[in-house]
Enzyme design. Structure first.
Site, short mmCIF file in Angstrom:
data_model
loop_
_atom_site.label_atom_id
_atom_site.label_comp_id
_atom_site.label_asym_id
_atom_site.label_seq_id
_atom_site.Cartn_x
_atom_site.Cartn_y
_atom_site.Cartn_z
N HIS A 82 0.78 -1.25 0.15
CA HIS A 82 0.07 0.07 -0.21
C HIS A 82 0.85 1.20 0.09
CE1 HIS A 82 0.74 -1.28 3.99
NE2 HIS A 82 0.62 0.14 4.60
N GLU A 129 -1.47 4.82 13.22
CA GLU A 129 -1.19 3.62 12.47
C GLU A 129 -1.30 2.72 13.67
OE1 GLU A 129 2.12 4.52 9.85
OE2 GLU A 129 0.94 3.45 8.68
#
Length: 116
Positions: A54, A68
């Site tokens: 990603h 995150e």
């Protein structure tokens, strides 16, 4: 937060990302050309499944800040750019149809994805 077009993956664990401020775009890609791109802003949550590469791109005019969370006891990642730089150039160039500008920008040393 991230440089324009910063990429890493595949993830060694699943990730959940919450946008704290700013706006951005996340692309999640798998094998056989399967991919999805999502635009998000503060308050949105993204999910990156295990083993999927990603990238995160800041599409706004202010810093993009993310929280995150990794579903693992410790963090590890694989830089896509570093992986490409360490792979024989002929393979990368031919399979991904990359030009000299892109190939010359790849670094064998891992580049940080954030600045303190």
């Amino acid at each position: 937060m991230a440089r324009r077009g910063d990429q890493h993956g595949p993830s060694l664990v699943s990730e959940v990302e919450t946008a704290i401020s700013g706006q951005g775009r996340m692309g999640v890609f798998a094998d056989s050309g399967r991919n999805r791109t999502f635009d998000y802003q503060a308050g949105d949550v993204g999910y990156v499944p295990f083993a999927m590469g990603h990238y995160i791109e800041n599409t706004g005019s202010t810093p993009l800040r993310l929280l995150e969370m990794f579903l693992a006891p410790r963090f590890e990642d694989v830089s896509l750019a570093q992986w490409m730089a360490l792979t024989p150039g002929e393979l990368v160039r031919n399979h991904l149809n990359l030009n000299d500008t892109v190939m010359n920008s790849l670094r064998k040393e891992k580049q940080p994805i954030f600045r303190p």
